[in-house]
Design a protein around this motif. Structure first.
Motif, PDB file in Angstrom:
ATOM      1  N   GLU A 647      26.911 -22.514  -6.727  1.00  0.00           N
ATOM      2  CA  GLU A 647      25.677 -21.734  -6.746  1.00  0.00           C
ATOM      3  C   GLU A 647      25.936 -20.308  -7.217  1.00  0.00           C
ATOM      4  OE1 GLU A 647      22.100 -20.397  -3.658  1.00  0.00           O
ATOM      5  OE2 GLU A 647      23.697 -21.757  -3.012  1.00  0.00           O
ATOM      6  N   LEU A 648      27.024 -19.723  -6.745  1.00  0.00           N
ATOM      7  CA  LEU A 648      27.371 -18.363  -7.151  1.00  0.00           C
ATOM      8  C   LEU A 648      27.644 -18.293  -8.643  1.00  0.00           C
ATOM      9  CD1 LEU A 648      28.177 -15.426  -6.452  1.00  0.00           C
ATOM     10  CD2 LEU A 648      30.472 -16.278  -5.941  1.00  0.00           C
ATOM     11  N   GLU A 650      26.484 -20.343 -10.934  1.00  0.00           N
ATOM     12  CA  GLU A 650      25.244 -20.578 -11.680  1.00  0.00           C
ATOM     13  C   GLU A 650      24.388 -19.321 -11.748  1.00  0.00           C
ATOM     14  OE1 GLU A 650      23.466 -23.874  -9.716  1.00  0.00           O
ATOM     15  OE2 GLU A 650      24.583 -25.381 -10.882  1.00  0.00           O
ATOM     16  N   GLU A 651      24.354 -18.558 -10.654  1.00  0.00           N
ATOM     17  CA  GLU A 651      23.564 -17.327 -10.648  1.00  0.00           C
ATOM     18  C   GLU A 651      24.074 -16.326 -11.673  1.00  0.00           C
ATOM     19  OE1 GLU A 651      23.737 -15.854  -6.709  1.00  0.00           O
ATOM     20  OE2 GLU A 651      22.392 -17.384  -5.861  1.00  0.00           O
TER      21      GLU A 651
END
Length: 809
Positions: A647-648, A650-651
């Motif tokens: 997630e990190l 992708e952000e």
């Protein structure tokens, strides 16, 4: 800026001092002032401060920075990029100015330290309990001294009554054959002296008093019992003991009185550490060879991390820290503890020592990695990757920058768990391109695929291509440095050149492989080369120069021998970790030649110490640690960490497939298959990059694939479970409110009804969105029902991949 110009003598020509603010000299010349400011900023660009600030060139007060708590508490890593002070010893915090002298400063150090007093209380209670437990020994020794005193008193009294000194003179005169008249005179004088002494008032009174006390004690004991006569008996015992002690000293003039009541040397983890105990231990361990050699405490002994206690002391003359370290095993034996229960470090100079002593096994309990509960972003560059803790309970970080690394040990000794900590930590730093190559059992690494720029299983030919791609990338970065006129890449270059970290797990599978591949330089295709030899050559070439280019290779292997690790790679490896090995040969093969002789004996790590390892890394040279635990049997404890890392990334646009990856592009060009994020199936099996265009935009199919990954890469999900993950990934579309369902009711029956309504609405919306995504294609995706426990109806991962245009495994 600091004024370093010499001043003219007062009163002479040029008496005007150079002002603190040089800008006043150029008040009328803005152009000169601008040049001065630029020169000042340029002069500090290469200093510890880095870039100059807006006030460079003028006088200003610079506050003294206070280090964070982890630095003061003895942490191993500091945030200063250029001045890193790493080590197990604690760094004292600078005193904050409080306006001058305080009344507490008049007292000795530790007077108001609760920890110091807690340790003193422990020492006192232990001494009290020890002496009480040996009261029978003291009683026996007092009885012996009393008997000796009684005999000495009777002897001395008789000698005094009879003037025995004249008898000695008579004997001396007879031996020397003196005149008989002299002998007779001595005898007469003796008789007169004896008669006079027997009439002395003090002698008669003393004799009467002693006999009266004895008679009274006997009478009281006869009438009222022994307990009633105990005060008189204790008094008499004390007097006789004092007389006996005086007689003992007369007979043994060279023996110190303290030795009369000395107890046997107590050892063991329950004995509190004192300066007396330290002196005895060092003398017993042959560190001190002279009786007058003793340590001098520089600070009060105080409790330390976990169940330990720390003493800082100065060694006597002619004794150095290296001599103490050479006797570590003897010191541990004298204390009756394991060697790894001790931590002895130099405290500033070779004559000062920080001695940490644990009262129980510091590695007795496993500790779960903090990343499991708090998978926050890590700083691989400055802080490093959290892999375990040392005997003091302090965290150990492994830095994989500008270094090659080696991890090895026997099977089932914790090597895989340390590697698990490494991969999880690397996944939480988006500035890292992680490339994972499994030499055996790639299935156990499948959960790491979402954060891996490259991940594949046992394929020697693909590893050769990957190493060629890294070499090409290294030469590209080297050309950049040549243009810049620099020697190495730094943290500021990570945006342009991310940290490339290649992990080769179970390297021995590649080193012992007998596979031969066609030689691409042979146009006729007749020659072949051994894959193992080519891989070794590539590793040695990378290790020779790539570390300074933000490229790191970590080799992990089990049961190594002297020929397993390429010599050129090993000699350039600056970070080494060895779990328990099978012997000194394996230990030296992992750590370094002569490691066993230097005390780095990984083969002596107790079998009971699960996850124990010896690390030889920056900040912890030759230290024994225990790796943090991340569950890998009952369930995948790393799933949430990997999900947070994904997630990190992708952000920030740093997830696999979101950025231009020249290494993977090289692999695709050479092999025609992609291994990004584990390949099309995420299992570490490379395949064609089919359907990538479909997956470049977020659709319901990509959300479904993310939901499967979030669920732990299961092969099927019920529709109800899938909707829950979709609601987290895209609440605007898949939440209860978005699907027209009211707020979650508190009542159980109402909740069941609302859940059923949400599942029906979500199922319809899911079918509609899938139909929209697949419109115009010949692909379809429908729900399936399965009877294998747990039973349910939903979607299979293979069907979702096929519908998304990803080639099947």
């Amino acid at each position: 800026m600091t004024d370093i110009s010499p001043e003219s003598a007062p009163g002479g020509p040029g008496d005007e001092r150079i002002p603190d603010d040089l800008s006043t000299l150029f008040a009328d010349d803005p152009a000169s002032l601008d040049r001065l400011e630029k020169a000042a900023r340029a002069s500090v660009r290469d200093t510890r401060a880095g870039m100059a600030d807006a006030t460079t060139g003028s006088k200003r007060e610079i506050p003294v920075p206070v280090p964070p708590a982890e630095m003061v508490a003895g942490g191993l890593v500091f945030d200063d990029d250029d001045q890193e002070h790493e080590g197990g010893a604690a760094v004292p915090a600078p005193r904050k100015s409080s306006g001058g002298w305080k009344w507490q400063d008049a007292f000795p150090t530790g007077t108001f330290d609760s920890g110091v007093w807690a340790h003193r209380k422990k020492v006192f209670l232990h001494a009290l309990a020890r002496h009480a437990g040996h009261s029978h020994v003291y009683a026996w020794r007092l009885s012996k001294l009393s008997g000796l005193g009684m005999m000495a008193g009777a002897r001395d009294s008789w000698h005094y009554y009879t003037a025995q000194e004249y008898a000695d003179m008579v004997d001396t005169a007879r031996r020397k054959n003196l005149n008989p008249d002299i002998i007779a005179a001595l005898r007469e004088e003796r008789n007169e002296t004896a008669r006079a002494r027997r009439r002395e008032t003090m002698l008669v009174a003393t004799t009467t008093a002693v006999l009266t006390v004895i008679a009274a004690a006997v009478a009281v004991a006869d009438v009222y019992g022994l307990l009633a006569s105990s005060p008189a008996a204790v008094l008499m015992l004390g007097i006789l003991s004092a007389m006996g002690l005086r007689e003992h000293k007369r007979r043994n003039p060279d023996e110190a009185l303290s030795q009369v009541f000395a107890m046997p040397f107590g050892t063991g983890p329950d004995v509190p550490l004192t300066d007396t105990l330290l002196n005895r231990v060092l003398r017993l361990a042959k560190v001190f060879t002279k009786d007058d050699q003793e340590i001098t405490l520089t600070e009060p002994i105080r409790p330390a991390e976990i169940k330990g206690v720390e003493a800082k002391f100065k060694l006597p003359d002619e004794v150095t820290f290296s001599q103490v370290m050479a006797k570590r095993e003897a010191i541990a034996a004298a204390l009756d503890v394991e060697v790894h229960w001790l931590d002895i470090q130099q405290d500033g100079s070779p004559s000062r020592v920080s001695f940490w002593y644990c009262t129980s096994d510091p590695f007795g309990e496993a500790r779960t990695s903090p990343l499991v509960d708090n998978p926050e972003r890590t700083d691989v560059w400055k802080r490093g990757i959290l892999i375990g803790f040392n005997r003091r309970g302090l965290p150990i970080y492994l830095k994989l920058r500008h270094v090659m690394a080696l991890l090895g040990g026997m099977s089932r000794t914790g090597k895989g768990m340390i590697l698990r900590n490494l991969i999880c930590g690397l996944g939480l730093d988006p500035r890292v391109n992680l490339r994972l190559v499994a030499g055996a059992k790639p299935g156990e690494h499948r959960g790491y695929a979402p954060i891996c720029s490259t991940f594949f299983g046992r394929r020697p030919e693909r590893l050769i291509a990957l190493l060629d791609a890294l070499l090409a990338e290294a030469y590209r970065r080297e050309d950049y440095l040549e243009e810049q006129g620099r020697a190495k890449l730094g943290e500021k270059d990570l945006d342009l050149f991310p940290l490339e970290i290649l992990i080769i797990d179970e390297y021995k599978q590649y080193a012992s492989s007998s596979i031969r591949l066609p030689d691409p330089t042979d146009e006729e295709g007749r020659r072949t080369f051994k894959a193992a030899d080519r891989i070794a050559e590539q590793l040695e070439e990378l290790a020779a120069f790539a570390a300074a280019l933000n490229i790191t290779v970590l080799v992990s292997t089990q049961d190594p021998d002297a020929n397993t690790i390429p010599r050129g790679y090993k000699s350039n490896s600056g970070a080494r970790v060895a779990t328990r090995t099978g012997g000194s040969v394996q230990t030296n093969a992992i750590l370094k030649d002569g490691a066993t002789g230097a005390g780095l004996r990984a083969h002596d790590i107790p079998e009971s110490l699960k996850g124990g390892a010896i690390v030889d890394i920056d900040g912890a040279p030759g230290e024994i640690i225990r790796g943090f635990f991340i569950e890998d049997e009952e369930y995948d404890g790393a799933a949430d960490i990997i999900a947070a890392g994904r997630e990190l990334r992708e952000e920030l646009g740093r997830a696999p497939g979101q950025f231009a990856d020249q290494v993977e592009e090289y692999l695709i060009a050479v092999t025609g298959a992609s291994s990004m994020a584990g390949g099309p199936t995420g299992s570490g099996r490379p395949g064609p990059r089919t359907g990538t265009a479909v997956l470049e935009k977020t659709t319901v199919l990509t959300l479904m694939l993310d939901a499967f990954a979030k669920a732990g890469n299961v092969d099927r999900l019920r529709t109800a479970d899938l909707l829950q993950h979709l609601a987290v990934l895209d609440p605007d579309t898949w939440s209860w409110e978005a699907l027209g369902v009211d707020e979650v009711p508190e009542d159980h029956e109402d909740f069941k009804t609302a859940t059923s309504a949400y599942n029906r609405a979500g199922g319809r919306r899911l079918a509609e969105e899938i139909a929209k995504d697949l419109e115009g294609t010949d692909r379809e995706l429908v729900t399936r029902e399965w009877t294998v426990a747990p039973r349910g109806r939903g979607y299979l991962l293979a069907d979702v991949r096929t519908a998304a245009g990803i080639a099947p495994e």
